[in-house]
Scaffold this active site. Sequence first.
Site, PDB file in Angstrom:
ATOM      1  N   SER A 249       4.641   6.045   1.691  1.00  0.00           N
ATOM      2  CA  SER A 249       4.955   4.746   1.085  1.00  0.00           C
ATOM      3  C   SER A 249       4.343   3.625   1.929  1.00  0.00           C
ATOM      4  CB  SER A 249       6.455   4.566   0.956  1.00  0.00           C
ATOM      5  OG  SER A 249       7.081   4.864   2.178  1.00  0.00           O
ATOM      6  N   LYS A 250       4.049   3.945   3.201  1.00  0.00           N
ATOM      7  CA  LYS A 250       3.466   2.919   4.078  1.00  0.00           C
ATOM      8  C   LYS A 250       1.946   3.048   4.129  1.00  0.00           C
ATOM      9  CE  LYS A 250       7.414   1.452   6.017  1.00  0.00           C
ATOM     10  NZ  LYS A 250       8.382   2.478   6.311  1.00  0.00           N
ATOM     11  N   ARG A 251       1.395   3.883   3.296  1.00  0.00           N
ATOM     12  CA  ARG A 251      -0.029   4.156   3.335  1.00  0.00           C
ATOM     13  C   ARG A 251      -0.847   2.888   3.070  1.00  0.00           C
ATOM     14  NH1 ARG A 251      -3.262   8.682   2.448  1.00  0.00           N
ATOM     15  NH2 ARG A 251      -5.108   8.224   1.230  1.00  0.00           N
TER      16      ARG A 251
END
Length: 471
Positions: A249-251
């Site tokens: 999700s933090k990509r």
Amino acid sequence: MKKKIEVPKKIRLRFPPSPTGLLHIGNARTILFNYLFAKKMGGETVLRIEDTDTERSKLEYVQNIIDELHWLGLDWNEGPDIGGKFGPYKQSQRTDIYKRYLEQLLAEKKAYYCNCNAEELEAKRQDQQSRGLAPKYDGTCRDKNNTSGVIRLRVPSKKVVFVDLIRGEIESDAGLMGDIVIARHIDSALYHFAVVVDDYEMQISHIIRGEDHIANTPKHILLQEALGFPKLEYAHLPLMLNADKSKMSKRAGDVAVSDYHQAGYLPEALINFMVLLGWNPGTEQEIFSLKELEKEFSLEKVQKSGAVFNVQKLDFMNGLYIRQKSVPALTKLCASFLPEHNLPAKTVEKIVASCQGRMKKLSDITELADFFLKEKLDYDTALLAWDKMNREQVKDALLLCDKILRGLEKWEVAAIQEVLEKAAGENKGQIFWPFRIALSGKKASAPAPEIAEILGKEKTLQRIQDAIDKK
Ligand code: GLU
């Protein structure tokens, strides 16, 4: 209102994306697992747009979600009619339904209005934290009989236990939760409340969602209990991780399905790749069509540990699916990745066929095929030399190609190959390399005779001449 406790007779699942951005690859994977479980069990699915956050939700994202799900082939089988197709249910259009249930909870005193102001709450929160306590609402308004404000659920102090279909028993302490806010006001239910009401109203039987929702499940169970709804089955999928094991999700890179779509990944490849992010068939087989997965999928084979998103593997699979396409089908798919040209359809098919084996993505065709479409090539003269050939030797080789090919009547790969091989004898590299560079201007490309056939005799001879004249 009258409570109706109904155990759903059918297996029913929901695809519940929030339209606060383009369809995320993580959400698409969750939807895929829901879809497959429903198919496998002979169940049904609905698409539910979770747009209670009106500020961040956008119509263009709703459209993107619908378009990309259609593109992936993940269809649902119920919903409002939109031009002969099933549309999505939208939470923003269900305010009255939530209101009814909010009124029920208020009337039964299972929920209450709270008008504590934000600063007071923040001060209390900071005080709790400074004393090493987990922040939670202290219940100031619980027994005040307020008639306006936000609506809070009266959360009992008890253990909440559920059996996750992937992880087994999960227990949490509702005593730590505090009375959660379930609506901004009577006409504005929040996510937790809307989800629970919708799952009941839509007769959902199974909830398959990401691990990041585990902490929400006890809240949902408490709400179901307060509302008198039946229990549901839960399965929480493993997190998707980047190669360095950080949360997906933090990509920083591509996260939207449309990024992959636009870059020229095939839906078949994306589906195959996504299912393996958490599901392990338990055999050597890695390549699955959606139809096969509809039969093979099972929740028992979903892992608990995080699933690493490996782009190289996706590229590999995409290349595999590209090579399985028929040339006419692949040519159609490549059309938007080719610059404007006025080549005959058959020539374009030949170009695509010559690139098919090298493509990992449809967009690769742009670069792989550019030399077919250009009038003049631009490359470094030194590239023409095979091994230690000097400029004179290169020119001689090219002059030889020119001489031989000029006299060739039958302009076909096999014939071109044959006459050049004959002329080259032992020195194949010295002929075929400069010839191929003259035609393509590239270190790697399809073999020269193939390119020559596609370019046609005139252009081939012109490119040889250009290479001879090159400074
Ligand atoms: N709308 C939520 C999301 O996009 C899903 C909620 C759920 O599965 O209950 O993460």
